[in-house]
Design a protein around this motif. Structure first.
Motif, PDB file in Angstrom:
ATOM      1  N   GLY A   1       0.813  -1.214   0.000  1.00 53.32           N
ATOM      2  CA  GLY A   1       0.000   0.000   0.000  1.00 53.32           C
ATOM      3  C   GLY A   1       0.838   1.251   0.000  1.00 53.32           C
ATOM      4  O   GLY A   1       2.018   1.248  -0.354  1.00 53.32           O
ATOM      5  N   MET A   2       0.208   2.340   0.395  1.00 56.42           N
ATOM      6  CA  MET A   2       0.900   3.619   0.571  1.00 56.42           C
ATOM      7  C   MET A   2       0.790   3.958   2.058  1.00 56.42           C
ATOM      8  O   MET A   2      -0.300   3.942   2.623  1.00 56.42           O
ATOM      9  N   PHE A   3       1.928   4.241   2.693  1.00 53.63           N
ATOM     10  CA  PHE A   3       1.865   4.402   4.134  1.00 53.63           C
ATOM     11  C   PHE A   3       3.085   5.119   4.683  1.00 53.63           C
ATOM     12  O   PHE A   3       4.165   5.130   4.085  1.00 53.63           O
ATOM     13  N   ALA A   4       2.876   5.729   5.826  1.00 55.54           N
ATOM     14  CA  ALA A   4       3.938   6.213   6.700  1.00 55.54           C
ATOM     15  C   ALA A   4       3.437   5.954   8.111  1.00 55.54           C
ATOM     16  O   ALA A   4       2.255   6.162   8.396  1.00 55.54           O
ATOM     17  N   PHE A   5       4.298   5.483   8.986  1.00 53.91           N
ATOM     18  CA  PHE A   5       3.835   5.180  10.335  1.00 53.91           C
ATOM     19  C   PHE A   5       4.960   5.328  11.343  1.00 53.91           C
ATOM     20  O   PHE A   5       6.151   5.319  10.995  1.00 53.91           O
ATOM     21  N   VAL A   6       4.568   5.469  12.603  1.00 52.89           N
ATOM     22  CA  VAL A   6       5.490   5.438  13.734  1.00 52.89           C
ATOM     23  C   VAL A   6       4.897   4.487  14.760  1.00 52.89           C
ATOM     24  O   VAL A   6       3.711   4.575  15.094  1.00 52.89           O
ATOM     25  N   LEU A   7       5.724   3.591  15.268  1.00 52.04           N
ATOM     26  CA  LEU A   7       5.295   2.553  16.198  1.00 52.04           C
ATOM     27  C   LEU A   7       6.239   2.573  17.397  1.00 52.04           C
ATOM     28  O   LEU A   7       7.460   2.564  17.229  1.00 52.04           O
ATOM     29  N   ALA A   8       5.667   2.608  18.603  1.00 55.35           N
ATOM     30  CA  ALA A   8       6.495   2.699  19.807  1.00 55.35           C
ATOM     31  C   ALA A   8       6.232   1.540  20.750  1.00 55.35           C
ATOM     32  O   ALA A   8       5.102   1.061  20.893  1.00 55.35           O
ATOM     33  N   THR A   9       7.300   1.085  21.396  1.00 57.85           N
ATOM     34  CA  THR A   9       7.236   0.150  22.514  1.00 57.85           C
ATOM     35  C   THR A   9       7.942   0.843  23.683  1.00 57.85           C
ATOM     36  O   THR A   9       8.552   1.901  23.498  1.00 57.85           O
ATOM     37  N   PRO A  10       7.927   0.281  24.872  1.00 54.99           N
ATOM     38  CA  PRO A  10       8.653   0.925  25.974  1.00 54.99           C
ATOM     39  C   PRO A  10      10.151   1.071  25.726  1.00 54.99           C
ATOM     40  O   PRO A  10      10.794   1.945  26.311  1.00 54.99           O
ATOM     41  N   GLU A  11      10.724   0.230  24.855  1.00 55.28           N
ATOM     42  CA  GLU A  11      12.165   0.241  24.648  1.00 55.28           C
ATOM     43  C   GLU A  11      12.627   0.920  23.378  1.00 55.28           C
ATOM     44  O   GLU A  11      13.796   1.294  23.264  1.00 55.28           O
ATOM     45  N   ARG A  12      11.755   1.086  22.383  1.00 55.43           N
ATOM     46  CA  ARG A  12      12.223   1.556  21.069  1.00 55.43           C
ATOM     47  C   ARG A  12      11.104   2.237  20.316  1.00 55.43           C
ATOM     48  O   ARG A  12       9.926   2.095  20.648  1.00 55.43           O
ATOM     49  N   ILE A  13      11.522   2.943  19.278  1.00 60.33           N
ATOM     50  CA  ILE A  13      10.551   3.546  18.376  1.00 60.33           C
ATOM     51  C   ILE A  13      10.944   3.195  16.953  1.00 60.33           C
ATOM     52  O   ILE A  13      12.132   3.197  16.594  1.00 60.33           O
ATOM     53  N   VAL A  14       9.954   2.834  16.143  1.00 58.13           N
ATOM     54  CA  VAL A  14      10.165   2.394  14.762  1.00 58.13           C
ATOM     55  C   VAL A  14       9.308   3.250  13.848  1.00 58.13           C
ATOM     56  O   VAL A  14       8.129   3.504  14.141  1.00 58.13           O
ATOM     57  N   ALA A  15       9.879   3.725  12.751  1.00 61.88           N
ATOM     58  CA  ALA A  15       9.136   4.533  11.787  1.00 61.88           C
ATOM     59  C   ALA A  15       9.495   4.075  10.385  1.00 61.88           C
ATOM     60  O   ALA A  15      10.642   3.694  10.129  1.00 61.88           O
ATOM     61  N   ALA A  16       8.533   4.105   9.470  1.00 61.45           N
ATOM     62  CA  ALA A  16       8.809   3.619   8.120  1.00 61.45           C
ATOM     63  C   ALA A  16       7.900   4.292   7.104  1.00 61.45           C
ATOM     64  O   ALA A  16       6.859   4.861   7.445  1.00 61.45           O
ATOM     65  N   ARG A  17       8.307   4.159   5.853  1.00 59.37           N
ATOM     66  CA  ARG A  17       7.626   4.816   4.739  1.00 59.37           C
ATOM     67  C   ARG A  17       7.497   3.843   3.578  1.00 59.37           C
ATOM     68  O   ARG A  17       8.344   2.956   3.386  1.00 59.37           O
TER      69      ARG A  17
END
Length: 509
Positions: free
Chosen positions: A116-132
């Motif tokens: 698809g078409m996407f941008a997101f940010v995902l967080a856990t207590p230990e890390r943050i993940v972002a992608a496009r």
């Protein structure tokens, strides 16, 4: 389609910083606004939503135990992922929740399964993940403040708030606070010359199937999807296939939208296409005064003062305004020129298919901060979702495997011999020649700002804005756009530094 802001290890003054940043993005999502924090994690997320899929229960940020997600865009294979991952593991009908569930599965290349078409940010207590997404259809920017990180859908969210190292997360890239950046998608290299004995009809047939599958996939929504219709080849083919799809599903006619100055070639051509297809067609005729009144709005939302980009953004804004009165999402023809050699300068590669293939690959990789930025910003300024089926991942892979020699062919359309003038997008035209009248299938391309009449109307608008009796030259025009941008932003040089350039690193013919 949505807008979001995320702060990681940044003190936000009891929520005032996050709220102020998110308020700059309200045009991207007028249906719902929400701010949330994750327990035992240094993260705060804000989201403004344009509800397209999962309208009733798809509000964000999405939480699952100790993890939280904000996303922008559409995941077109979310139903398949839901079935594979187990519907019982989902808490909503939102397509975006598939991102979180895939991540929780722990597979090494989990992001590669998103279509698809996407941008997101995902967080856990230990890390943050972002992608496009692979081509950067949806925007994503990252900045730093001290040891902390911030993410946002548009640059204006950072303006004046004291952030450093502001820049775009590259297309097809994933950022992990524990491991840094990694490229998860690379554009397939294009093919050059055609091999001897290639069955052109068979190849054209496969291309047609790939395009029809892409359009059908990118029409999936819980709301009605319309289509921009400039009267050019790309938008006309998308509209033709979309109309067939709606007819086959027993739905009403496709809503199509065209804009231009009075008597503009694009308006007339779009009207012919709409009549031929039987769409519910809507038009807006704009004037030089309309452009003068809207130019500051264009530059502010575009986040660029690039002369060519501003010119092409003007009719896109008018088209978005028109469409938003009737639908919340539209199909567009973006990407066809880059995949199938549709620009005027491509004719200079007629005798060098290898160089043409390399140039098409290069230009695909630069769309994120040029044409795709224009389409995203102008449509989202009107709270409208734009969808680009030509940039479907499967279609890109197939189109890049096709010989560039068949995309720009030195042949007359009526002749099987490789002589005569070059025809851009030749194979695409051949694959879809039954969808439109012959003269429209073989109509020469005009840039959107030219075919819509924007070029002449803009000349008049510039004279209105500057008070000049003489034509405003390109240098003065560029300065005007930069001056407008500087007047709208506290940190204009930060905005200008992110702008893409049409000719950057172009492959020599």
């Amino acid at each position: 389609m949505c807008g979001f802001v995320c702060l990681w290890e940044i003190e936000d003054g009891g929520g005032t910083l996050l709220a102020a940043m998110l308020s700059r993005l309200g045009h991207r999502g007028p249906d719902a606004t929400r701010i949330a924090r994750l327990d035992d994690a240094p993260v705060a997320m804000g989201h403004c939503r344009l509800a397209i899929i999962g309208a009733e229960d798809g509000i964000q940020p999405i939480r699952a135990d100790a993890e939280m997600l904000v996303a922008n865009g559409e995941i077109y294979n979310h139903a398949d992922l839901r079935a594979i991952l187990g519907a019982e593991n989902f808490n909503s009908s939102s397509d975006s929740e598939a991102i979180l569930r895939l991540f929780r599965g722990g597979a090494q290349r989990w992001i590669n399964r998103l279509d698809g078409m996407f941008a997101f940010v995902l967080a856990t207590p230990e890390r943050i993940v972002a992608a496009r997404d692979p081509l950067g259809i949806k925007p994503l920017y990252m900045a730093r403040r001290g040891k902390g990180l911030a993410f946002a859908s548009e640059l204006k969210a950072f303006d004046g708030f004291g952030f450093d190292d502001i820049g775009a997360v590259p297309p097809g890239t994933l950022f992990d606070s524990r491991a840094g950046l990694r490229t998860w998608y690379r554009i397939p290299a294009g093919a050059g010359a055609a091999e001897p004995g290639l069955d052109i009809d068979a190849v054209a047939g496969e291309l047609r199937l790939a395009l029809e599958e892409a359009v059908a996939k990118w029409m999936v929504a819980d709301v009605e999807v319309g289509s921009f219709l400039s009267g050019g080849l790309d938008s006309s083919l998308v509209a033709a296939i979309a109309q067939k799809h709606r007819t086959g599903a027993g739905l009403g006619p496709l809503k199509t939208f065209a804009v231009g100055t009075a008597g503009a070639p694009d308006l007339l051509a779009a009207r012919r296409v709409a009549d031929h297809l039987g769409t519910e067609h809507h038009e807006f005729t704009f004037s030089a005064q309309d452009i003068a009144d809207s130019l500051a709005h264009v530059v502010y939302h575009l986040e660029s003062a690039d002369l060519d980009l501003v010119r092409s953004a003007v009719p896109t804004l008018f088209a978005a305004r028109l469409a938003r009165r009737h639908v919340k999402a539209v199909l567009t023809g973006e990407g066809a020129d880059e995949l199938f050699a549709g620009y005027a300068y491509h004719h200079g590669y007629a005798d060098d298919p290898r160089a043409l293939a390399d140039e098409l690959t290069r230009s695909l990789g630069t769309m994120h901060n040029i044409n795709l930025q224009r389409v995203d910003r102008m449509t989202m300024a009107q709270s409208l979702e734009a969808r680009t089926p030509f940039l479907d991942r499967d279609l890109i892979a197939f189109a890049q495997s096709l010989p560039a020699q068949l995309k720009l062919r030195r042949t007359d359309p009526a002749s099987a011999e490789a002589t005569g003038p070059t025809t851009e997008k030749w194979l695409l035209r051949r694959a879809c020649r039954d969808l439109l009248p012959e003269d429209l299938i073989w109509r020469r391309k005009a840039q959107f700002d030219e075919g819509s009449g924007t070029v002449e109307a803009l000349r008049q608008a510039l004279r209105l804005l500057t008070g000049s009796r003489d034509e405003v030259d390109p240098g003065r025009e560029s300065k005007l756009y930069r001056d407008i941008l500087r007047s709208r932003f506290a940190e204009p040089e930060m905005i200008l530094a992110q702008a893409g350039q049409w000719n950057a690193n172009r492959i020599a013919a």
